[in-house]
Design an enzyme around this catalytic site. Structure first.
Site, mmCIF file in Angstrom:
data_model
loop_
_atom_site.group_PDB
_atom_site.id
_atom_site.type_symbol
_atom_site.label_atom_id
_atom_site.label_comp_id
_atom_site.label_asym_id
_atom_site.label_seq_id
_atom_site.Cartn_x
_atom_site.Cartn_y
_atom_site.Cartn_z
ATOM 1 N N LYS A 54 -6.869 88.876 63.657
ATOM 2 C CA LYS A 54 -7.783 88.205 64.723
ATOM 3 C C LYS A 54 -7.004 88.558 66.257
ATOM 4 C CE LYS A 54 -9.917 85.043 61.637
ATOM 5 N NZ LYS A 54 -9.867 83.776 60.938
ATOM 6 N N GLN A 98 -7.355 78.100 60.877
ATOM 7 C CA GLN A 98 -7.510 78.848 59.721
ATOM 8 C C GLN A 98 -7.465 78.081 58.263
ATOM 9 O OE1 GLN A 98 -7.744 82.478 59.760
ATOM 10 N NE2 GLN A 98 -8.214 82.050 57.882
ATOM 11 N N ASP A 121 -15.967 79.024 65.388
ATOM 12 C CA ASP A 121 -16.362 79.365 63.963
ATOM 13 C C ASP A 121 -17.829 78.465 63.514
ATOM 14 O OD1 ASP A 121 -14.657 80.893 62.841
ATOM 15 O OD2 ASP A 121 -13.051 79.161 62.558
#
Ligand code: NAD
Length: 295
Positions: A54, A98, A121
């Site tokens: 990422k 994460q 997200d």
């Protein structure tokens, strides 16, 4: 018959180029790049790889990334404190925590604490609610990437029967919600499907899957989908990433599946790269939302 490959990697590159141009325009307009802050708790090797990918993708697109590392022993309160700090930092546009978090940390409480405007997200209940009402602010990266890939390959979903296997909050459930809506961010042709959401308690799963024009597998079981579960000529999207002695494999038995399917995604090189790419798009979107004048 051998299916056409859906080249997620190539499509990702194409989208990333477009994102880079939009980021350059954003920097020209606002004098600073969009900023993504990643919170990485502990030292799970797969999570380290995902976060590194990422960061690299951000750098390629001109997005600034920050990595906030916390020890594996962090409590829910420790991680919450970091999330709140990032919520309150105006420079940070997007926050991602994460997953998976260490066992002692309550993921639900932590994800719910992310400012919905920075929730790149799209896991916050506010954003999930907007998706379910067909007026999304952010789309979760993996389903978002899948819709982009289908669109760019000319594979419309309107009127099609879609079978999604797996009902996770991250992939299966939002995928099913999105494709069943009247419209999408890419137009009605990328929505309006008749969707069946299958899961571990589904009976006659193989026959349900076998009727689908588009089969999306997000299960986490290597080679779960066998040719008898695929309608001849169907579009097969394999979300699974399973580490086995034979290397990375998907949820679809690729070698036999491609003999029945009309289109199929490989693993690796299919859905995975798109997930990272859509995170960049969502970060840019977050920066644009936050830079709008307050009316
Ligand atoms: P999850 O573990 O949260 O959910 C799995 C789902 O599969 C559950 O809803 C469960 O009901 C269903 N399931 C399990 N066993 C089943 C069975 N025997 N029959 C029918 N359904 C069954 O999974 P997730 O987070 O959605 O991830 C699924 C897979 O996708 C994993 O391999 C994960 O690594 C991968 N993944 C890939 C990407 C990507 O970018 N390619 C992104 C997210 C997840």
């Amino acid at each position: 018959m051998s299916a056409k490959l859906l080249d997620g990697k190539g499509i990702s590159k194409e989208i990333q180029k477009e994102t880079k141009v939009k980021v350059e325009q954003f920097i020209a307009d606002h004098g600073q790049p969009p900023v993504l802050a990643a919170v990485l708790v502990g030292d799970d090797p797969a999570s380290q790889v995902y976060v590194r990918n990422k960061e690299r993708a951000c750098a390629r697109a001109g997005i600034e990334s920050q990595l906030h590392r916390l020890p594996a022993t962090s409590t829910t309160e420790d991680i919450l404190a970091k999330v709140i700090e990032l919520n309150e930092t105006p420079k940070v546009n997007g926050i991602l925590v994460q997953l998976p978090l260490p066992e002692q940390a309550d993921s639900r409480v932590i994800l719910d604490a992310i400012d919905p405007q920075k929730d790149v997200d799209a896991f916050h209940p506010h954003n999930v609610g907007l998706i379910s009402q067909g007026r999304p602010q952010f789309l979760p990266c993996t389903p978002h990437g899948i819709v982009q890939m289908l669109k760019r390959c000319g594979l419309e979903t309107t009127g099609k029967s879609v079978c999604v296997i797996g009902r996770s909050d991250i992939v299966g459930k939002p995928m099913a919600m999105m494709l069943g809506q009247k419209n999408s961010n890419l137009g009605p042709e990328m929505a309006n499907a008749t969707v069946t959401l299958c899961h571990s308690r589904t009976q006659n799963l193989a026959s349900i899957a076998q009727q689908a024009d588009i089969l999306i597998a997000a299960i986490g079981r290597p080679n779960f989908v066998t040719p008898d579960m695929i309608k001849p000529g169907a579009v097969v999207v394999d979300v699974g990433i399973n580490r086995t002695d034979q290397g990375l494999v998907g949820d679809v038995d690729f070698d036999s599946g491609k003999e029945v399917a009309g289109f199929i995604t490989p693993v690796p090189g299919g859905v995975g790269p798109l997930t990272v790419t859509m995170l960049l798009e969502n970060t840019l979107m977050a920066a644009m939302i936050q830079s709008k004048p307050i009316v």
